[in-house]
Design a protein around this motif. Structure first.
Motif, PDB file in Angstrom:
ATOM      1  N   ALA A 148     -13.946  -7.838   5.655  1.00 26.32           N
ATOM      2  CA  ALA A 148     -14.896  -6.863   5.107  1.00 26.32           C
ATOM      3  C   ALA A 148     -15.441  -5.940   6.190  1.00 26.32           C
ATOM      4  O   ALA A 148     -15.586  -4.728   5.975  1.00 26.32           O
ATOM      5  N   THR A 149     -15.721  -6.480   7.354  1.00 26.17           N
ATOM      6  CA  THR A 149     -16.322  -5.663   8.423  1.00 26.17           C
ATOM      7  C   THR A 149     -15.369  -4.606   8.970  1.00 26.17           C
ATOM      8  O   THR A 149     -15.808  -3.709   9.683  1.00 26.17           O
ATOM      9  N   ASP A 150     -14.089  -4.712   8.649  1.00 23.19           N
ATOM     10  CA  ASP A 150     -13.133  -3.679   9.065  1.00 23.19           C
ATOM     11  C   ASP A 150     -13.010  -2.559   8.038  1.00 23.19           C
ATOM     12  O   ASP A 150     -12.212  -1.633   8.227  1.00 23.19           O
ATOM     13  N   HIS A 151     -13.789  -2.626   6.951  1.00 18.16           N
ATOM     14  CA  HIS A 151     -13.662  -1.635   5.869  1.00 18.16           C
ATOM     15  C   HIS A 151     -15.020  -1.078   5.442  1.00 18.16           C
ATOM     16  O   HIS A 151     -15.208  -0.725   4.282  1.00 18.16           O
ATOM     17  N   ILE A 152     -15.919  -0.992   6.398  1.00 15.86           N
ATOM     18  CA  ILE A 152     -17.245  -0.449   6.099  1.00 15.86           C
ATOM     19  C   ILE A 152     -17.146   1.022   5.693  1.00 15.86           C
ATOM     20  O   ILE A 152     -17.843   1.478   4.772  1.00 15.86           O
ATOM     21  N   ALA A 153     -16.273   1.781   6.345  1.00 15.45           N
ATOM     22  CA  ALA A 153     -16.138   3.219   6.029  1.00 15.45           C
ATOM     23  C   ALA A 153     -15.721   3.407   4.575  1.00 15.45           C
ATOM     24  O   ALA A 153     -16.252   4.288   3.872  1.00 15.45           O
ATOM     25  N   GLN A 154     -14.773   2.593   4.099  1.00 17.57           N
ATOM     26  CA  GLN A 154     -14.331   2.701   2.710  1.00 17.57           C
ATOM     27  C   GLN A 154     -15.462   2.334   1.743  1.00 17.57           C
ATOM     28  O   GLN A 154     -15.585   2.924   0.671  1.00 17.57           O
ATOM     29  N   MET A 155     -16.282   1.381   2.128  1.00 18.52           N
ATOM     30  CA  MET A 155     -17.418   1.005   1.278  1.00 18.52           C
ATOM     31  C   MET A 155     -18.430   2.154   1.187  1.00 18.52           C
ATOM     32  O   MET A 155     -18.921   2.467   0.098  1.00 18.52           O
ATOM     33  N   ARG A 156     -18.723   2.770   2.318  1.00 18.07           N
ATOM     34  CA  ARG A 156     -19.658   3.905   2.312  1.00 18.07           C
ATOM     35  C   ARG A 156     -19.119   5.030   1.441  1.00 18.07           C
ATOM     36  O   ARG A 156     -19.871   5.632   0.662  1.00 18.07           O
ATOM     37  N   ASP A 157     -17.825   5.314   1.571  1.00 16.54           N
ATOM     38  CA  ASP A 157     -17.232   6.393   0.760  1.00 16.54           C
ATOM     39  C   ASP A 157     -17.343   6.078  -0.731  1.00 16.54           C
ATOM     40  O   ASP A 157     -17.607   6.973  -1.549  1.00 16.54           O
ATOM     41  N   LEU A 158     -17.140   4.828  -1.087  1.00 14.39           N
ATOM     42  CA  LEU A 158     -17.222   4.429  -2.491  1.00 14.39           C
ATOM     43  C   LEU A 158     -18.654   4.581  -3.011  1.00 14.39           C
ATOM     44  O   LEU A 158     -18.876   5.037  -4.141  1.00 14.39           O
ATOM     45  N   ILE A 159     -19.614   4.230  -2.188  1.00 18.79           N
ATOM     46  CA  ILE A 159     -21.022   4.361  -2.594  1.00 18.79           C
ATOM     47  C   ILE A 159     -21.388   5.826  -2.797  1.00 18.79           C
ATOM     48  O   ILE A 159     -22.091   6.186  -3.755  1.00 18.79           O
ATOM     49  N   VAL A 160     -20.884   6.687  -1.918  1.00 19.51           N
ATOM     50  CA  VAL A 160     -21.137   8.125  -2.072  1.00 19.51           C
ATOM     51  C   VAL A 160     -20.616   8.606  -3.426  1.00 19.51           C
ATOM     52  O   VAL A 160     -21.283   9.358  -4.149  1.00 19.51           O
ATOM     53  N   LYS A 161     -19.395   8.186  -3.785  1.00 24.21           N
ATOM     54  CA  LYS A 161     -18.827   8.578  -5.079  1.00 24.21           C
ATOM     55  C   LYS A 161     -19.694   8.098  -6.239  1.00 24.21           C
ATOM     56  O   LYS A 161     -19.893   8.815  -7.218  1.00 24.21           O
ATOM     57  N   LEU A 162     -20.180   6.875  -6.132  1.00 19.26           N
ATOM     58  CA  LEU A 162     -20.998   6.328  -7.211  1.00 19.26           C
ATOM     59  C   LEU A 162     -22.305   7.099  -7.374  1.00 19.26           C
ATOM     60  O   LEU A 162     -22.764   7.333  -8.496  1.00 19.26           O
ATOM     61  N   ILE A 163     -22.888   7.521  -6.262  1.00 20.89           N
ATOM     62  CA  ILE A 163     -24.112   8.332  -6.341  1.00 20.89           C
ATOM     63  C   ILE A 163     -23.795   9.690  -6.961  1.00 20.89           C
ATOM     64  O   ILE A 163     -24.533  10.176  -7.838  1.00 20.89           O
ATOM     65  N   GLU A 164     -22.689  10.290  -6.538  1.00 13.29           N
ATOM     66  CA  GLU A 164     -22.307  11.600  -7.062  1.00 13.29           C
ATOM     67  C   GLU A 164     -22.042  11.546  -8.566  1.00 13.29           C
ATOM     68  O   GLU A 164     -22.308  12.506  -9.283  1.00 13.29           O
ATOM     69  N   ARG A 165     -21.529  10.412  -9.044  1.00 16.67           N
ATOM     70  CA  ARG A 165     -21.188  10.279 -10.467  1.00 16.67           C
ATOM     71  C   ARG A 165     -22.337   9.672 -11.274  1.00 16.67           C
ATOM     72  O   ARG A 165     -22.151   9.275 -12.429  1.00 16.67           O
ATOM     73  N   ASN A 166     -23.512   9.593 -10.649  1.00 14.15           N
ATOM     74  CA  ASN A 166     -24.724   9.101 -11.321  1.00 14.15           C
ATOM     75  C   ASN A 166     -24.620   7.642 -11.759  1.00 14.15           C
ATOM     76  O   ASN A 166     -25.272   7.227 -12.724  1.00 14.15           O
ATOM     77  N   HIS A 167     -23.809   6.861 -11.046  1.00  8.91           N
ATOM     78  CA  HIS A 167     -23.745   5.429 -11.287  1.00  8.91           C
ATOM     79  C   HIS A 167     -24.594   4.642 -10.284  1.00  8.91           C
ATOM     80  O   HIS A 167     -24.754   3.426 -10.439  1.00  8.91           O
ATOM     81  N   ALA A 168     -25.090   5.313  -9.264  1.00  8.53           N
ATOM     82  CA  ALA A 168     -25.901   4.642  -8.250  1.00  8.53           C
ATOM     83  C   ALA A 168     -27.035   5.566  -7.839  1.00  8.53           C
ATOM     84  O   ALA A 168     -26.978   6.792  -8.031  1.00  8.53           O
ATOM     85  N   TYR A 169     -28.063   4.986  -7.245  1.00  5.75           N
ATOM     86  CA  TYR A 169     -29.238   5.761  -6.837  1.00  5.75           C
ATOM     87  C   TYR A 169     -29.886   5.103  -5.628  1.00  5.75           C
ATOM     88  O   TYR A 169     -29.721   3.908  -5.376  1.00  5.75           O
ATOM     89  N   VAL A 170     -30.618   5.939  -4.882  1.00  4.50           N
ATOM     90  CA  VAL A 170     -31.407   5.441  -3.761  1.00  4.50           C
ATOM     91  C   VAL A 170     -32.808   5.167  -4.284  1.00  4.50           C
ATOM     92  O   VAL A 170     -33.489   6.059  -4.793  1.00  4.50           O
ATOM     93  N   ALA A 171     -33.229   3.919  -4.187  1.00  2.03           N
ATOM     94  CA  ALA A 171     -34.521   3.505  -4.736  1.00  2.03           C
ATOM     95  C   ALA A 171     -35.649   3.778  -3.744  1.00  2.03           C
ATOM     96  O   ALA A 171     -35.418   4.158  -2.589  1.00  2.03           O
TER      97      ALA A 171
END
Length: 513
Positions: A148-171
């Motif tokens: 998992a620690t070798d794929h942090i960049a991919q996780m960040r990119d996925l989170i960005v997509k989720l925020i852009e698509r209104n599936h995630a938010y910063v609380a």
């Protein structure tokens, strides 16, 4: 062949065909590397291996990925966004204790405060265990076993997509959460619908910890925490990812697909982990994440839940070292024991079960040895049109019905084998799935420790060879020195051998459990 599996997502048996035949893309939830993996973990891992081997037998080509979680998995993982400590902190504390007691050599982990070193120690241990139990994916590490620690960049990119698509938010607390209300199908896999989760049904969600969330069931994607033992930069501050986002990111990154064929895990992964994986993966891509979800049921020990407090908690190493049976256990015996029960049935792990598994493995290896001795011709090519293989594969095609498949095998074993070469070729195909004999397809049987008139075997204490002792027993019997022959026989028995004397002489075979 009509292959049918029970799909947890649809709660029914469905015919399976890959998206891109003959290729099958499969992801398996692997271990969190904070301790030695236990036999309950390995039931799920062996199941995934058998599934892969069966699909290979049918002519499909399986690309298998199994993750290694080394950050973000919290000790209380029954909650969707976790609670308690990061399990890697637990691993660090455990490692410090182990080094002080001398159970872990100083050279194994030079800095027990370094989570990557500690994780690597347990990754190495897991791979050793996995290879002993014949997991094919272990031979493909690190390529198909991502950390998992070798794929942090991919996780960040996925989170960005989720925020852009209104599936995630910063609380308000700065953390990034997935909004379960944005995904109407949340709960389809597990049956945990939002109305059940709203009040913390089943103790999974605690209202007092939900102040920053839009909905109590919203789960963590990124936690800002500059003091965490493992942390990375992100648009939301220095911190670390949630557990669930890891598998979505690694599956799509390594399998290079937004939709995969099969996702497996233990039944404890269904909720919250796999439910959350579906929501975030589909939320980011707009496509289904996995077409088939297969889950193994729990493993019990002598009818009870396995736990350290009950004294019935066993790692693979415990079992192989003889902690369960009082003598060393052949890895193939443990593998057989873990695969012999249908994956959707709770498995009861028992001492008697291990002994029965040892007997089954001995029969399979005994047949392989006998056929090899009689075989005087090249092995023919056999495929699933062979009646025995057709029945064997047909049973496995029925939701991996292993008990029926084994019944086919042992009924065939008891029959006359008029063509040793053909039978050896058939046995090789069978063992390509079972994985408990080894080398059959090439005409060699090298796993079993066997001593007789022409075979060398492992030494006994004092480096005395088993074969030589068998010859000494025969010589003593010829000289009517029965006291000596009995003493040598007893020494072999105490060393864990079955000793047999026939008209052809004495032979010794290492007990498997």
């Amino acid at each position: 062949m009509d292959i049918r599996f029970y799909n947890t997502l649809t709660h029914g048996i469905e015919s399976f065909s890959p998206i891109d035949p003959p290729n099958v893309y499969m992801y398996n939830c692997g271990p969190t590397v904070y301790d030695y993996a236990h036999i309950g973990n390995f039931r799920a891992f062996v199941f995934a291996d058998v599934l892969r081997r069966f699909l290979d037998l049918t002519g499909l080509r399986v690309r298998q990925v199994m993750n290694l979680t080394d950050v973000g998995h919290m000790t209380d993982d029954a909650q969707a966004d976790g609670a308690g400590q990061d399990k890697m902190q637990v691993a660090i504390d455990r490692m410090k204790t182990a080094k002080k007691s001398g159970r872990v050599p100083d050279t194994a982990v030079t800095d027990p405060n370094d989570p990557r070193q500690v994780a690597q120690f347990f990754i190495n241990a897991f791979l050793e265990d996995a290879k002993l139990l014949g997991l094919k994916v272990a031979d493909e590490s690190p390529g198909n076993m991502p950390r998992a620690t070798d794929h942090i960049a991919q996780m960040r990119d996925l989170i960005v997509k989720l925020i852009e698509r209104n599936h995630a938010y910063v609380a308000a607390d700065g953390a990034v959460y997935y909004s379960v209300q944005s995904f109407p199908e949340y709960g389809r896999l597990s049956g945990n619908t939002l109305d059940k989760l709203r009040g913390g049904a089943g103790g999974r969600v605690h209202d007092q910890h939900q102040a920053a969330k839009r909905h109590p069931a919203d789960f963590l994607l990124w936690k800002p925490d500059a003091a965490h033992l493992m942390k990375w930069d992100s648009p939301w501050g220095v911190g670390y990812p949630g557990w669930h986002i890891e598998c979505s990111a690694m599956a799509m990154a390594l399998l290079k697909r937004e939709t995969i064929d099969i996702h497996t895990g233990g039944e404890d992964n269904i909720f919250p982990h796999h439910e959350c994986e579906i929501a975030q993966s589909t939320g980011a891509t707009g496509e289904p994440f996995a077409r088939f979800w297969l889950h193994t049921r729990f493993l019990l020990v002598e009818g009870e839940k396995m736990s350290k407090s009950r004294g019935n908690f066993y790692t693979v190493r415990d079992v192989l070292a003889g902690k369960v049976t009082g003598r060393a256990v052949d890895p193939a015996v443990l593998r057989y024991e873990l695969l012999k029960v249908h994956y959707r049935t709770n498995m009861n792990f028992t001492v008697q079960g291990l002994k029965d598994a040892a007997g089954a493995v001995q029969k399979l290896r005994g047949l392989a040895r006998t056929l090899k001795e009689k075989c005087d011709a090249p092995l023919p090519t056999v495929d699933l049109s062979h009646p025995v293989l057709a029945d064997f594969a047909g049973a496995l095609a029925d939701d991996l019905n292993m008990s029926e498949a084994l019944a086919v095998v042992f009924k065939w074993i008891a029959q006359a084998h008029t063509s040793p070469a053909e039978s050896l070729a058939v046995l090789g195909k069978i063992d390509s799935v079972l994985g408990v004999i080894g080398g059959v397809a090439e005409g060699s049987v090298g796993i079993e420790t066997q001593a007789n008139g022409s075979a060398q075997s492992e030494g006994l204490p004092g480096e005395q060879n088993v074969q030589e002792m068998c010859q000494q027993i025969d010589a003593a019997r010829v000289a009517k020195d029965f006291a000596t022959s009995d003493r040598l026989r007893q020494k072999l028995i105490e060393a864990g051998y079955d000793v047999m004397t026939t008209k052809d002489g004495t032979s010794a075979r290492k007990k498997l459990a």
